[in-house]
Design a protein around this motif. Structure first.
Motif, short mmCIF file in Angstrom:
data_model
loop_
_atom_site.label_atom_id
_atom_site.label_comp_id
_atom_site.label_asym_id
_atom_site.label_seq_id
_atom_site.Cartn_x
_atom_site.Cartn_y
_atom_site.Cartn_z
N LEU A 266 -1.46 5.20 6.13
CA LEU A 266 -0.46 4.31 6.05
C LEU A 266 0.41 4.31 6.32
O LEU A 266 1.38 3.15 7.02
CB LEU A 266 -0.50 4.64 3.97
CG LEU A 266 -1.65 4.28 3.64
CD1 LEU A 266 -1.26 4.49 1.64
CD2 LEU A 266 -2.24 2.62 3.39
N ASP A 267 1.49 6.11 6.55
CA ASP A 267 2.43 5.95 7.29
C ASP A 267 1.82 5.34 8.60
O ASP A 267 3.19 4.96 9.30
CB ASP A 267 3.39 7.34 7.22
CG ASP A 267 3.19 8.04 6.24
OD1 ASP A 267 3.42 7.08 5.06
OD2 ASP A 267 3.38 9.50 5.68
N GLU A 268 1.27 5.84 8.85
CA GLU A 268 1.24 5.42 11.03
C GLU A 268 0.30 4.48 10.80
O GLU A 268 0.05 2.67 11.92
CB GLU A 268 0.09 6.50 12.05
CG GLU A 268 0.71 7.65 11.58
CD GLU A 268 -0.09 8.86 11.74
OE1 GLU A 268 -1.67 8.14 12.23
OE2 GLU A 268 -0.66 10.05 12.00
N HIS A 269 0.32 3.06 9.72
CA HIS A 269 0.37 1.71 9.42
C HIS A 269 -1.38 1.31 10.15
O HIS A 269 -1.56 0.69 11.24
CB HIS A 269 1.20 1.05 10.40
CG HIS A 269 2.59 1.30 10.47
ND1 HIS A 269 2.90 0.57 8.60
CD2 HIS A 269 4.09 1.51 10.48
CE1 HIS A 269 3.94 0.97 8.07
NE2 HIS A 269 4.14 1.88 9.89
N THR A 270 -2.09 2.20 10.35
CA THR A 270 -3.58 2.37 10.75
C THR A 270 -3.84 0.94 9.88
O THR A 270 -4.30 0.85 8.60
CB THR A 270 -4.62 3.55 10.37
OG1 THR A 270 -4.11 4.43 11.01
CG2 THR A 270 -6.49 3.25 10.78
N PRO A 271 -5.30 0.17 11.17
CA PRO A 271 -5.50 -0.95 10.46
C PRO A 271 -6.25 -0.50 8.77
O PRO A 271 -6.94 0.12 9.39
CB PRO A 271 -6.31 -1.68 11.63
CG PRO A 271 -5.40 -1.15 13.00
CD PRO A 271 -5.03 -0.02 12.56
N GLN A 272 -6.47 -1.12 8.20
CA GLN A 272 -7.13 -1.18 6.50
C GLN A 272 -8.64 -0.78 7.24
O GLN A 272 -9.37 -0.53 6.54
CB GLN A 272 -7.50 -1.78 5.86
CG GLN A 272 -7.84 -1.79 4.21
CD GLN A 272 -7.15 -2.38 3.13
OE1 GLN A 272 -5.78 -3.17 3.53
NE2 GLN A 272 -8.01 -2.81 2.24
N GLN A 273 -9.35 -1.99 8.05
CA GLN A 273 -10.55 -2.18 8.47
C GLN A 273 -11.45 -0.77 9.23
O GLN A 273 -12.43 -0.58 8.77
CB GLN A 273 -10.56 -3.05 9.03
CG GLN A 273 -10.23 -3.17 11.14
CD GLN A 273 -9.20 -3.93 10.83
OE1 GLN A 273 -8.25 -4.24 9.49
NE2 GLN A 273 -8.50 -4.80 12.19
N SER A 274 -10.36 0.03 9.52
CA SER A 274 -10.67 1.36 10.00
C SER A 274 -10.26 2.30 8.99
O SER A 274 -11.29 3.51 9.32
CB SER A 274 -9.67 1.52 11.67
OG SER A 274 -9.69 1.11 11.74
N GLN A 275 -10.15 1.88 7.86
CA GLN A 275 -9.95 3.25 7.21
C GLN A 275 -10.39 3.44 6.00
O GLN A 275 -11.36 5.12 6.31
CB GLN A 275 -8.73 2.90 6.08
CG GLN A 275 -7.04 2.71 6.73
CD GLN A 275 -5.98 2.35 5.53
OE1 GLN A 275 -6.68 2.05 4.23
NE2 GLN A 275 -4.90 1.79 5.18
N ALA A 276 -11.80 3.10 6.02
CA ALA A 276 -12.79 3.43 4.95
C ALA A 276 -13.78 4.22 6.85
O ALA A 276 -14.84 5.78 6.48
CB ALA A 276 -13.99 2.39 5.23
N GLN A 277 -14.04 3.86 7.72
CA GLN A 277 -14.69 4.50 8.52
C GLN A 277 -14.12 5.44 9.02
O GLN A 277 -14.82 6.88 8.96
CB GLN A 277 -14.82 3.50 10.10
CG GLN A 277 -15.91 4.62 10.70
CD GLN A 277 -16.29 3.28 11.83
OE1 GLN A 277 -15.45 2.28 12.65
NE2 GLN A 277 -16.89 4.12 13.14
N LEU A 278 -12.58 5.33 9.46
CA LEU A 278 -12.44 6.82 9.91
C LEU A 278 -12.58 8.21 8.65
O LEU A 278 -12.46 9.47 8.98
CB LEU A 278 -10.47 6.79 10.14
CG LEU A 278 -11.10 6.11 11.41
CD1 LEU A 278 -9.19 5.47 11.69
CD2 LEU A 278 -11.60 7.00 12.46
N LEU A 279 -12.39 7.55 6.96
CA LEU A 279 -12.23 8.71 6.19
C LEU A 279 -13.71 9.18 5.10
O LEU A 279 -14.28 9.39 4.64
CB LEU A 279 -11.70 8.05 4.61
CG LEU A 279 -9.88 7.71 5.27
CD1 LEU A 279 -9.56 6.58 4.18
CD2 LEU A 279 -9.70 8.94 5.47
#
Length: 342
Positions: A266-279
């Motif tokens: 969130l602090d780095e403004h990672t695109p939301q669509q990438s968050q699920a896969q990365l986490l």
């Protein structure tokens, strides 16, 4: 090949002469065997064309496989728990191993031979190596979240109900990835819906039994929201269900690691669509995880994560006691999250 590829072979009718079914997803493995029986064995003559053996000697296996099918094209021979594929330390019979391995290389064309192992087979064995060369190993490892969601949607369709992708992901996240448990919960859902055709998220909340992992997710949700009474109530629920305190601690550690990394994203403004896969979390859970992470700075969440990591390592090293470790972890987390760490 995985179980999906094997089911595709069944549909196409392009089966080989021998297969090893291995892996820890026992429900799907059993379903594959049942589908194979339906495909190969003539209706009403199943028992006449099926032989099931448990760790047979070479003569018994070969005799069964060489018996011609009765009023059908194929005989099915199922060999369960073959010692030639087991990691058991029991001394292997070299003559038996040589005879069976030689036969598997030249099976009767009228026979389909299945080696059915509970769990994983021993990949070091000669028979395993031969079956691997024949591309005859079917891996029934636990399904991923995505595979589970797809399988759940298809299974609900066979039960006469529609399950959207998002609801399927929620179902898997709520119940867990054990296929037998998922099937049980889907049957409950189908009965609960009665005349309705489509599963809604609230139906899953109303009917389905929650896995320990999902309960821990709710526990963290309550704690970061400041409702420690609810967090401890959920902890009591998961412990009463028989979950080990060390496992609860490990699940807490995973959840706070996810929260910390979400805060960083969130602090780095990672695109939301990438968050699920990365986490490694389902897409429907991203919004709730964002809400949890936004309540605290990444420094505070890192402190919580480091505490849990050090606590788990201390228990594993025997420096800290296991007794009440989950309860103590929640108390320590409460102190960190409200800034009272003195």
């Amino acid at each position: 090949m995985n179980h999906t590829a094997f089911f595709d072979l069944l549909k196409k009718g392009t089966l080989g002469d021998a297969y090893l079914m291995e892996g820890t997803e026992e429900y799907i493995k059993q379903q594959a065997l049942e589908r194979l029986k339906e495909k190969l064995l003539p209706a009403g003559l199943e028992e006449m064309n099926l032989t099931e053996l448990t760790d047979p000697d070479a003569d018994a296996l070969i005799a069964a496989a060489e018996t011609l099918p009765f009023m059908g094209e194929k005989r099915l021979v199922v060999v369960r728990e073959c010692s030639l594929l087991s990691a058991s330390k029991k001394a292997a019979d070299e003559n038996k191993a040589a005879a069976i391995t030689e036969y598997v290389a030249h099976i009767s064309p009228s026979t389909c031979l299945i080696f059915y192992m509970k769990g994983k087979a021993d990949g070091r064995k000669k028979l395993y190596t031969l079956l691997k060369k024949k591309n005859a190993i079917v891996d029934f490892s636990p399904m991923s979240d995505a595979e589970c969601a797809g399988w759940a949607a298809k299974t609900m369709q066979r039960l006469g109900k529609a399950l959207s992708r998002e609801c399927a992901e929620k179902l898997v996240f709520t119940v867990g990835r054990d296929a037998a448990l998922l099937k049980q919960e889907m049957e409950k859902l189908a009965a609960y819906l009665n005349d309705r055709d489509t599963v809604a998220p609230e139906d899953i909340d109303a009917v389905c039994t929650r896995s320990s992992e999902y309960t821990v997710f709710q526990m963290v949700d309550a704690q970061v929201a400041g409702d420690n009474r609810q967090a401890f109530a959920l902890l009591r629920d998961v412990l009463r269900a028989g979950e080990d305190r060390i496992m609860v601690l490990a699940m807490l550690l995973r959840q706070y690691r996810i929260l910390y990394h979400m805060r960083c994203m969130l602090d780095e403004h990672t695109p939301q669509q990438s968050q699920a896969q990365l986490l490694g979390i389902p897409p429907f859970a991203v919004g709730r995880t964002q809400q949890q992470a936004r309540r605290f700075s990444k420094e505070r969440l890192r402190e919580a994560y480091d505490m849990l990591l050090g606590y788990e390592q201390g228990i594993k090293a025997g420096v800290l006691p296991q007794e009440a470790c989950a309860e103590n972890a929640l108390l320590k987390l409460e102190q960190i999250l409200r800034g009272d760490t003195k």
